[in-house]
Design an enzyme around this catalytic site. Structure first.
Site, mmCIF file in Angstrom:
data_model
loop_
_atom_site.group_PDB
_atom_site.id
_atom_site.type_symbol
_atom_site.label_atom_id
_atom_site.label_comp_id
_atom_site.label_asym_id
_atom_site.label_seq_id
_atom_site.Cartn_x
_atom_site.Cartn_y
_atom_site.Cartn_z
ATOM 1 N N GLU A 34 -14.409 -13.548 9.898
ATOM 2 C CA GLU A 34 -14.390 -12.974 8.552
ATOM 3 C C GLU A 34 -14.121 -14.038 7.499
ATOM 4 O O GLU A 34 -12.964 -14.381 7.238
ATOM 5 C CB GLU A 34 -13.318 -11.883 8.452
ATOM 6 C CG GLU A 34 -13.280 -11.235 7.061
ATOM 7 C CD GLU A 34 -12.176 -10.193 6.906
ATOM 8 O OE1 GLU A 34 -11.309 -10.089 7.790
ATOM 9 O OE2 GLU A 34 -12.193 -9.494 5.883
ATOM 10 N N SER A 58 -14.505 -4.135 2.481
ATOM 11 C CA SER A 58 -14.717 -3.468 1.180
ATOM 12 C C SER A 58 -14.180 -4.308 0.022
ATOM 13 O O SER A 58 -14.705 -4.216 -1.091
ATOM 14 C CB SER A 58 -14.127 -2.062 1.171
ATOM 15 O OG SER A 58 -12.747 -2.037 1.441
ATOM 16 N N GLY A 59 -13.134 -5.084 0.247
ATOM 17 C CA GLY A 59 -12.743 -6.127 -0.695
ATOM 18 C C GLY A 59 -12.264 -5.692 -2.067
ATOM 19 O O GLY A 59 -12.262 -6.500 -2.992
ATOM 20 N N GLY A 60 -11.909 -4.417 -2.230
ATOM 21 C CA GLY A 60 -11.452 -3.975 -3.543
ATOM 22 C C GLY A 60 -12.503 -3.182 -4.297
ATOM 23 O O GLY A 60 -12.277 -2.757 -5.440
ATOM 24 N N LYS A 92 -17.913 -10.509 9.911
ATOM 25 C CA LYS A 92 -17.366 -9.596 8.897
ATOM 26 C C LYS A 92 -17.565 -10.280 7.555
ATOM 27 O O LYS A 92 -16.915 -11.287 7.250
ATOM 28 C CB LYS A 92 -15.888 -9.313 9.174
ATOM 29 C CG LYS A 92 -15.272 -8.340 8.176
ATOM 30 C CD LYS A 92 -14.071 -7.632 8.749
ATOM 31 C CE LYS A 92 -13.344 -6.822 7.692
ATOM 32 N NZ LYS A 92 -12.402 -5.863 8.248
ATOM 33 N N ARG A 131 -9.252 -0.632 2.935
ATOM 34 C CA ARG A 131 -8.939 0.201 1.767
ATOM 35 C C ARG A 131 -9.950 1.324 1.558
ATOM 36 O O ARG A 131 -9.573 2.467 1.293
ATOM 37 C CB ARG A 131 -8.850 -0.679 0.513
ATOM 38 C CG ARG A 131 -7.550 -1.434 0.430
ATOM 39 C CD ARG A 131 -7.623 -2.573 -0.570
ATOM 40 N NE ARG A 131 -8.417 -3.687 -0.080
ATOM 41 C CZ ARG A 131 -8.627 -4.825 -0.734
ATOM 42 N NH1 ARG A 131 -8.125 -4.966 -1.952
ATOM 43 N NH2 ARG A 131 -9.328 -5.801 -0.212
ATOM 44 N N ARG A 152 0.850 -1.209 0.000
ATOM 45 C CA ARG A 152 0.000 0.000 0.000
ATOM 46 C C ARG A 152 0.887 1.262 0.000
ATOM 47 O O ARG A 152 0.603 2.226 -0.704
ATOM 48 C CB ARG A 152 -0.908 0.026 1.229
ATOM 49 C CG ARG A 152 -1.765 -1.202 1.410
ATOM 50 C CD ARG A 152 -3.110 -1.110 0.690
ATOM 51 N NE ARG A 152 -3.952 -2.230 1.051
ATOM 52 C CZ ARG A 152 -4.037 -3.383 0.375
ATOM 53 N NH1 ARG A 152 -3.343 -3.542 -0.739
ATOM 54 N NH2 ARG A 152 -4.807 -4.360 0.792
HETATM 55 P P1 13P Z 1 -10.773 -4.220 2.879
HETATM 56 O O1 13P Z 1 -11.902 -3.332 3.361
HETATM 57 O O2 13P Z 1 -9.651 -3.475 2.252
HETATM 58 O O3 13P Z 1 -11.265 -5.377 2.084
HETATM 59 O O4 13P Z 1 -10.122 -4.836 4.170
HETATM 60 C C1 13P Z 1 -10.924 -5.308 5.187
HETATM 61 C C2 13P Z 1 -10.160 -6.300 5.955
HETATM 62 O O5 13P Z 1 -9.974 -6.176 7.128
HETATM 63 C C3 13P Z 1 -9.647 -7.467 5.232
HETATM 64 O O6 13P Z 1 -9.355 -8.440 6.162
#
Ligand code: 13P
Length: 342
Positions: A177, A261-263, A219, A294, A33
């Site tokens: 998650e 958010s996952g991208g 999550k 992100r 990042r």
């Molecule tokens: P993102 O929101 O960037 O997907 O990250 C969340 C997260 O904690 C991934 O484990």
């Protein structure tokens, strides 16, 4: 297990309109990042960046807790305070990522299993002493030709459930998650099906391991077409499919779902959460909120660029995204708000 402590912590983390800030990138991921903006991946830069984010003025109005990486929880800030104390001083509950990463799953090409159970009981005791009151473990599920396999879903669900039981024993709220990855060209129905199978396996395993559902947070990933799919889905379609999948597979005892958010783009992640909360209008048994990394951090990182002179503008960028996501968690987001960044 002290159920009332767990339930109280979970309730607090899910306070109306508030969400979580994920700051738990491993050192190599943080390096990736940072590299996008030419920032050196040094210990001091990681500390200063993360301290800057959690000390954003007013952040606690939008964010109840932040998830740290092991290194950060053990750090002291530049002014000599333990990191967790500094967070608590800002009204942000410290959380900790406790898994040690997703590794190739033997016999299952293209699939991963998340590791980190060895010694976890001892680490959780230490994390609690350091101030952590909630934790995170991320499993990754890949959609592909014949994937996900049942073997992958069961192995990851078992690990998530054993982690969750150990957390609850230590009076730490587990965030479970199981991320269904956005990678691929599959359509939204494939994602729905994979997410459904993932959640079914997960809740079976959580029951088997006697995890107290009212003392955890799910999550979840949203139900979306793959990022290379020819046809993308509209905001309403994503929100409706995700809600349908949750209603069919998440027990009412779970107090909250905090999405990753996952991208997705920053604005899409916000708009999808908002659309779910509008569609559902408070009917769901669980709070629907955010736990983005992100989609909360990206504009702040882009503004900071490793330069102390940019702290104010970077903090404003984070506060803006957090404010938009708070509105979305209440079903009150207006895309026009995007123009109001301070
Ligand atoms: P993102 O929101 O960037 O997907 O990250 C969340 C997260 O904690 C991934 O484990």
């Amino acid at each position: 297990m002290n159920r009332s402590v767990l339930e109280e912590t979970a309730r607090h983390l899910l306070d109306a309109g508030k969400g979580l800030l994920a700051l738990d990138e491993s050192t190599p991921t943080c390096g990736k990042r940072f590299a996008d903006y030419g920032i050196d991946n040094t210990e001091n830069n990681r500390r200063d960046y993360r301290a800057m984010l959690v000390s954003t003025p007013g952040l606690a109005e939008y964010v109840s807790g932040a998830i740290l990486y092991d290194e950060t929880l053990r750090m002291t800030t530049a002014d000599g305070r333990p990191f967790a104390r500094m967070m608590a001083d800002h009204g942000i509950t410290p959380g900790i990522k406790v898994d040690t990463g997703a590794k190739d799953l033997a016999g299952h090409p293209g699939e991963k299993v998340t590791e980190g159970l060895d010694g976890l009981r001892e680490r959780l005791g230490e994390y609690h002493q350091l101030g952590a009151r909630f934790a995170k473990w991320r499993a990754v599920i890949t959609i592909g030709d014949g994937l996900p396999s049942r073997g992958c879903l069961v192995a990851n669900a078992q690990a998530l459930a054993r982690y969750a039981a150990l957390c609850q024993e230590a009076e730490i709220v587990p965030i479970v998650e199981p991320e269904v990855l956005l990678d691929g060209a599959h359509d939204i129905d494939r994602c729905y099906h994979a997410t459904e199978q993932t959640l079914r396996c997960l809740f079976d395993a959580l029951h088997d391991q006697r995890v107290h559902l009212a003392g955890l947070i799910l999550k979840a990933s949203m139900v979306l077409p793959g990022q290379h799919a020819g046809q993308q889905a509209g905001v309403h379609e994503v929100a409706a499919a995700t809600l349908r999948c949750l209603y069919a597979n998440v027990p009412a005892a779970v107090p909250g779902v905090a999405f990753l958010s996952g991208g997705q783009s920053n604005e899409d992640a916000t708009a999808h959460l908002d659309a779910m909360n509008r569609l559902d209008a408070g009917q769901a048994p669980w709070k629907l909120t955010f736990s983005y990394a992100r989609a909360l951090q990206q504009p702040a990182l882009a503004a900071w660029r490793g330069d102390a002179a940019n702290v104010n503008v970077a903090q404003s960028a984070l506060a803006h995204r957090a404010r938009c996501n708070r509105a979305a968690a209440l079903g009150q987001y207006d895309p026009e708000d995007e123009k109001k960044v301070a």
